[in-house]
Design an enzyme around this catalytic site. Structure first.
Site, PDB file in Angstrom:
ATOM      1  N   THR A 210      -2.341   6.925 -20.544  1.00  0.00           N
ATOM      2  CA  THR A 210      -1.603   8.185 -20.260  1.00  0.00           C
ATOM      3  C   THR A 210      -0.180   7.584 -20.051  1.00  0.00           C
ATOM      4  O   THR A 210       0.893   8.305 -20.268  1.00  0.00           O
ATOM      5  CB  THR A 210      -1.792   8.890 -19.025  1.00  0.00           C
ATOM      6  OG1 THR A 210      -2.256   8.011 -17.947  1.00  0.00           O
ATOM      7  CG2 THR A 210      -3.181   9.668 -19.407  1.00  0.00           C
TER       8      THR A 210
ATOM      9  N   LYS B  66     -11.611  -1.838 -18.038  1.00  0.00           N
ATOM     10  CA  LYS B  66     -11.324  -1.481 -19.412  1.00  0.00           C
ATOM     11  C   LYS B  66     -11.098  -2.641 -20.416  1.00  0.00           C
ATOM     12  O   LYS B  66     -10.176  -3.270 -21.021  1.00  0.00           O
ATOM     13  CB  LYS B  66      -9.666  -0.946 -19.321  1.00  0.00           C
ATOM     14  CG  LYS B  66      -9.606   0.096 -18.546  1.00  0.00           C
ATOM     15  CD  LYS B  66      -8.147   0.484 -18.539  1.00  0.00           C
ATOM     16  CE  LYS B  66      -7.705   1.856 -17.611  1.00  0.00           C
ATOM     17  NZ  LYS B  66      -7.850   1.355 -16.324  1.00  0.00           N
TER      18      LYS B  66
ATOM     19  N   ARG C 112      -4.119   7.518  -4.041  1.00  0.00           N
ATOM     20  CA  ARG C 112      -3.354   7.730  -2.913  1.00  0.00           C
ATOM     21  C   ARG C 112      -3.507   9.012  -2.086  1.00  0.00           C
ATOM     22  O   ARG C 112      -3.148   9.150  -0.900  1.00  0.00           O
ATOM     23  CB  ARG C 112      -1.923   7.533  -3.374  1.00  0.00           C
ATOM     24  CG  ARG C 112      -1.659   6.060  -3.757  1.00  0.00           C
ATOM     25  CD  ARG C 112      -0.460   5.697  -4.478  1.00  0.00           C
ATOM     26  NE  ARG C 112      -0.812   6.241  -5.922  1.00  0.00           N
ATOM     27  CZ  ARG C 112       0.135   6.112  -6.997  1.00  0.00           C
ATOM     28  NH1 ARG C 112       1.498   5.706  -6.744  1.00  0.00           N
ATOM     29  NH2 ARG C 112      -0.034   6.528  -8.043  1.00  0.00           N
TER      30      ARG C 112
ATOM     31  N   LYS D  77     -14.052   3.774  -7.100  1.00  0.00           N
ATOM     32  CA  LYS D  77     -13.603   3.007  -8.061  1.00  0.00           C
ATOM     33  C   LYS D  77     -12.982   1.673  -7.959  1.00  0.00           C
ATOM     34  O   LYS D  77     -12.331   1.637  -6.929  1.00  0.00           O
ATOM     35  CB  LYS D  77     -12.358   3.793  -8.951  1.00  0.00           C
ATOM     36  CG  LYS D  77     -11.967   3.265 -10.096  1.00  0.00           C
ATOM     37  CD  LYS D  77     -11.357   3.937 -11.060  1.00  0.00           C
ATOM     38  CE  LYS D  77      -9.798   4.015 -10.831  1.00  0.00           C
ATOM     39  NZ  LYS D  77      -8.997   2.742 -11.270  1.00  0.00           N
TER      40      LYS D  77
ATOM     41  N   ASP E 121     -13.855  -0.287 -13.216  1.00  0.00           N
ATOM     42  CA  ASP E 121     -12.769   0.166 -13.980  1.00  0.00           C
ATOM     43  C   ASP E 121     -11.884  -1.179 -14.697  1.00  0.00           C
ATOM     44  O   ASP E 121     -10.905  -1.457 -13.973  1.00  0.00           O
ATOM     45  CB  ASP E 121     -12.036   1.076 -13.217  1.00  0.00           C
ATOM     46  CG  ASP E 121     -10.623   1.611 -14.129  1.00  0.00           C
ATOM     47  OD1 ASP E 121     -10.788   1.373 -15.527  1.00  0.00           O
ATOM     48  OD2 ASP E 121      -9.594   2.057 -13.525  1.00  0.00           O
TER      49      ASP E 121
ATOM     50  N   ASP F 190     -12.258  -6.596 -26.629  1.00  0.00           N
ATOM     51  CA  ASP F 190     -12.502  -7.881 -27.085  1.00  0.00           C
ATOM     52  C   ASP F 190     -13.321  -7.621 -28.404  1.00  0.00           C
ATOM     53  O   ASP F 190     -13.666  -6.543 -28.681  1.00  0.00           O
ATOM     54  CB  ASP F 190     -13.121  -8.748 -25.925  1.00  0.00           C
ATOM     55  CG  ASP F 190     -12.346 -10.353 -26.335  1.00  0.00           C
ATOM     56  OD1 ASP F 190     -12.285 -10.615 -27.466  1.00  0.00           O
ATOM     57  OD2 ASP F 190     -11.966 -10.885 -25.437  1.00  0.00           O
TER      58      ASP F 190
END
Ligand code: C5P
Length: 232
Positions: free
Chosen positions: A119, A61, A211, A32, A59, A64
């Site tokens: 989230t 997002k 991570r 990603k 990614d 518009d």
């Protein structure tokens, strides 16, 4: 559609990204690329990682007006990414325009996934800042349904929501779930987490893991452990 582990390459330079990817000499993981790396390096980072044989989830997002999203999606489609995303809050018209822009002349296109409510948004901030008064679970499922009706392939969601998304939108509607941690690992700033094995049991289609792999002493072993728990 195959179950897979997607590594979040949250690095701020191509140099750090390639130093990380160079450790993988066998299987080429699905990666990603997020805003940080894309804005630091531009489209060349996508082309270079693709040329190394990795699948890419870009990614960014998008959110518009429909025409702008359509044109931007056409550019991302030509970059030959495998998966990309947008905010369902941009409305069905925006999502339909995105699909149009993404679809290549031969009818193929990258997978398109919607972000529902982030989230990081909770009930209180949704009510106070966005003036949305419905329960957040209902909002998330409504956005997922709108994404499905607009022709999208799935949603990014918490592993805890994946099962309900499948109940609402069908098993074929893809769930991409971040917030994955090993049972014996650090949780860090993620609040609601699941192990790769739990994510498999509740039916996630793709897990996004950053991570726990990128900061591991042995990233390749950590990746293989994720694959063993989630895919195999
Ligand atoms: O390092 P970690 O495993 O927490 O990385 C998770 C990745 O998934 C990050 O790139 C983060 O931005 C992304 N993500 C997330 N939660 C969301 C949406 C995306 O953690 N709701």
């Amino acid at each position: 559609m195959g179950k897979d582990v997607i590594i979040a390459c949250d690095f701020d330079s191509a140099e750090k990204t390639f130093a990380f990817l160079d450790k993988f000499t066998g299987k080429k993981p699905f990666v990603k690329i997020g805003m940080e790396l894309y804005y630091a390096e531009g489209p060349s980072i996508v082309k270079e990682i693709k040329a190394r044989g990795h699948k890419i989830f870009l990614d960014l997002k998008l959110h518009d007006i429909p025409n702008t999203v359509k044109k931007a999606m056409a550019v991302l489609s030509r970059l030959d990414v495998d998966m990309t995303n947008l905010h369902a809050a941009g409305t069905k018209r925006m999502m339909e325009a995105a699909i149009e822009g993404l679809t290549r002349p031969d009818g193929t296109r990258p997978m398109l996934i919607a972000v529902t409510q982030l989230t990081s948004t909770d009930q209180e901030s949704m009510e106070n800042d966005l003036l949305i008064k419905e329960p957040i679970d209902k909002v998330v499922m409504h956005y997922a349904s709108c994404a499905k009706e607009s022709g999208l392939d799935g949603v990014v969601c918490s592993p805890l929501e994946a099962e309900k998304v499948h109940d609402t939108c069908g098993k074929g509607f893809v769930t991409v779930t971040p917030g994955v941690r090993f049972a014996d690992g650090d949780v860090g700033d993620q609040k609601r987490v699941m192990t790769p094995e739990q994510a498999k049991l509740i039916g996630s289609d793709y897990i996004v893991v950053g991570r726990p792999i990128t900061a591991a002493a042995d990233p390749v072993a950590a990746y293989e452990r994720c694959v063993a728990e989630f895919v195999d």
